[in-house]
Design a protein around this motif. Structure first.
Motif, PDB file in Angstrom:
ATOM      1  N   ASP A  25      -0.197   7.516   6.049  1.00 34.07           N
ATOM      2  CA  ASP A  25      -1.603   7.149   6.068  1.00 34.07           C
ATOM      3  C   ASP A  25      -2.273   7.704   4.821  1.00 34.07           C
ATOM      4  O   ASP A  25      -2.044   8.856   4.439  1.00 34.07           O
ATOM      5  CB  ASP A  25      -2.259   7.721   7.333  1.00 34.07           C
ATOM      6  CG  ASP A  25      -3.689   7.245   7.530  1.00 34.07           C
ATOM      7  OD1 ASP A  25      -4.122   6.303   6.832  1.00 34.07           O
ATOM      8  OD2 ASP A  25      -4.367   7.812   8.394  1.00 34.07           O
ATOM      9  N   ASP A  26      -3.074   6.880   4.178  1.00 37.02           N
ATOM     10  CA  ASP A  26      -3.886   7.305   3.040  1.00 37.02           C
ATOM     11  C   ASP A  26      -5.344   7.048   3.429  1.00 37.02           C
ATOM     12  O   ASP A  26      -5.911   6.006   3.109  1.00 37.02           O
ATOM     13  CB  ASP A  26      -3.498   6.520   1.790  1.00 37.02           C
ATOM     14  CG  ASP A  26      -4.287   6.938   0.558  1.00 37.02           C
ATOM     15  OD1 ASP A  26      -5.234   7.749   0.685  1.00 37.02           O
ATOM     16  OD2 ASP A  26      -3.964   6.452  -0.541  1.00 37.02           O
ATOM     17  N   PRO A  27      -5.960   8.006   4.169  1.00 34.86           N
ATOM     18  CA  PRO A  27      -7.321   7.764   4.673  1.00 34.86           C
ATOM     19  C   PRO A  27      -8.353   7.549   3.572  1.00 34.86           C
ATOM     20  O   PRO A  27      -9.327   6.819   3.783  1.00 34.86           O
ATOM     21  CB  PRO A  27      -7.644   9.017   5.479  1.00 34.86           C
ATOM     22  CG  PRO A  27      -6.449   9.889   5.456  1.00 34.86           C
ATOM     23  CD  PRO A  27      -5.419   9.269   4.571  1.00 34.86           C
ATOM     24  N   ALA A  28      -8.154   8.121   2.403  1.00 35.49           N
ATOM     25  CA  ALA A  28      -9.110   7.938   1.306  1.00 35.49           C
ATOM     26  C   ALA A  28      -9.150   6.480   0.849  1.00 35.49           C
ATOM     27  O   ALA A  28     -10.194   5.991   0.408  1.00 35.49           O
ATOM     28  CB  ALA A  28      -8.750   8.853   0.133  1.00 35.49           C
ATOM     29  N   GLN A  29      -8.018   5.779   0.980  1.00 39.91           N
ATOM     30  CA  GLN A  29      -7.942   4.365   0.600  1.00 39.91           C
ATOM     31  C   GLN A  29      -8.043   3.439   1.821  1.00 39.91           C
ATOM     32  O   GLN A  29      -7.987   2.224   1.672  1.00 39.91           O
ATOM     33  CB  GLN A  29      -6.612   4.090  -0.112  1.00 39.91           C
ATOM     34  CG  GLN A  29      -6.443   4.819  -1.420  1.00 39.91           C
ATOM     35  CD  GLN A  29      -7.352   4.253  -2.495  1.00 39.91           C
ATOM     36  OE1 GLN A  29      -7.575   3.050  -2.578  1.00 39.91           O
ATOM     37  NE2 GLN A  29      -7.905   5.120  -3.316  1.00 39.91           N
ATOM     38  N   SER A  30      -8.129   4.020   3.024  1.00 32.26           N
ATOM     39  CA  SER A  30      -8.152   3.260   4.281  1.00 32.26           C
ATOM     40  C   SER A  30      -6.961   2.308   4.369  1.00 32.26           C
ATOM     41  O   SER A  30      -7.106   1.096   4.573  1.00 32.26           O
ATOM     42  CB  SER A  30      -9.453   2.465   4.429  1.00 32.26           C
ATOM     43  OG  SER A  30     -10.547   3.346   4.501  1.00 32.26           O
ATOM     44  N   ARG A  31      -5.773   2.896   4.204  1.00 25.44           N
ATOM     45  CA  ARG A  31      -4.566   2.086   4.297  1.00 25.44           C
ATOM     46  C   ARG A  31      -3.350   2.962   4.581  1.00 25.44           C
ATOM     47  O   ARG A  31      -3.358   4.166   4.329  1.00 25.44           O
ATOM     48  CB  ARG A  31      -4.335   1.276   3.026  1.00 25.44           C
ATOM     49  CG  ARG A  31      -3.962   2.120   1.815  1.00 25.44           C
ATOM     50  CD  ARG A  31      -3.878   1.283   0.577  1.00 25.44           C
ATOM     51  NE  ARG A  31      -3.155   1.980  -0.477  1.00 25.44           N
ATOM     52  CZ  ARG A  31      -3.023   1.533  -1.703  1.00 25.44           C
ATOM     53  NH1 ARG A  31      -3.576   0.373  -2.043  1.00 25.44           N
ATOM     54  NH2 ARG A  31      -2.341   2.210  -2.587  1.00 25.44           N
ATOM     55  N   TYR A  32      -2.334   2.306   5.133  1.00 28.27           N
ATOM     56  CA  TYR A  32      -1.023   2.921   5.279  1.00 28.27           C
ATOM     57  C   TYR A  32      -0.185   2.443   4.099  1.00 28.27           C
ATOM     58  O   TYR A  32      -0.163   1.247   3.795  1.00 28.27           O
ATOM     59  CB  TYR A  32      -0.360   2.496   6.592  1.00 28.27           C
ATOM     60  CG  TYR A  32      -0.925   3.202   7.794  1.00 28.27           C
ATOM     61  CD1 TYR A  32      -0.392   4.420   8.211  1.00 28.27           C
ATOM     62  CD2 TYR A  32      -1.984   2.669   8.505  1.00 28.27           C
ATOM     63  CE1 TYR A  32      -0.917   5.082   9.321  1.00 28.27           C
ATOM     64  CE2 TYR A  32      -2.508   3.322   9.610  1.00 28.27           C
ATOM     65  CZ  TYR A  32      -1.967   4.526  10.011  1.00 28.27           C
ATOM     66  OH  TYR A  32      -2.476   5.183  11.100  1.00 28.27           O
ATOM     67  N   ASP A  33       0.485   3.371   3.440  1.00 25.57           N
ATOM     68  CA  ASP A  33       1.322   3.038   2.300  1.00 25.57           C
ATOM     69  C   ASP A  33       2.786   3.058   2.692  1.00 25.57           C
ATOM     70  O   ASP A  33       3.232   3.943   3.437  1.00 25.57           O
ATOM     71  CB  ASP A  33       1.121   4.053   1.169  1.00 25.57           C
ATOM     72  CG  ASP A  33      -0.256   3.970   0.545  1.00 25.57           C
ATOM     73  OD1 ASP A  33      -0.889   2.897   0.636  1.00 25.57           O
ATOM     74  OD2 ASP A  33      -0.703   4.973  -0.040  1.00 25.57           O
TER      75      ASP A  33
END
Length: 111
Positions: A25-33
């Motif tokens: 999870d990359d909450p700063a980008q609002s996405r799962y990588d």
């Protein structure tokens, strides 16, 4: 190895799932990588609500298509959502279709 044998071996390799995909999870980008070898191979964008994750878009780098990156990404993201006790709103067609093919994740879906 015959020409047809080499072609078959190449085709099998191209469709083999990638075992070393890391989903985070990359909450700063609002996405799962989806990370492969430390590089970004794909992502699933979302909007976070108090009780749900709304998946809006999924992309896999064309260089990795057909190698199981999208499936690993969907599974990893949905497993994380489940562990957090949240529901899923699958606006993204890829995530919606993946859940339909994997009914053990259907309990996460909220309309």
């Amino acid at each position: 190895m015959s020409t047809s044998g080499r072609h078959l071996a190449r085709r099998l390799w191209q469709h083999r799932p990638m075992a070393d995909v890391t989903v985070q999870d990359d909450p700063a980008q609002s996405r799962y990588d989806a990370l492969l070898g430390g590089g970004l191979a794909g992502f699933a964008a979302y909007r976070l609500q108090p009780d749900a994750v709304v998946f809006t878009h999924t992309e896999v780098d064309p260089a990795f298509e057909g190698q199981g990156i999208g499936g690993a990404l969907a599974r990893g993201a949905l497993d994380d959502v489940r562990a957090r006790g949240l529901a899923v709103v699958p606006l993204c067609p890829f995530i919606r279709a993946w859940i339909e093919r994997h009914p053990d994740y259907a309990d996460l879906v909220r309309s």
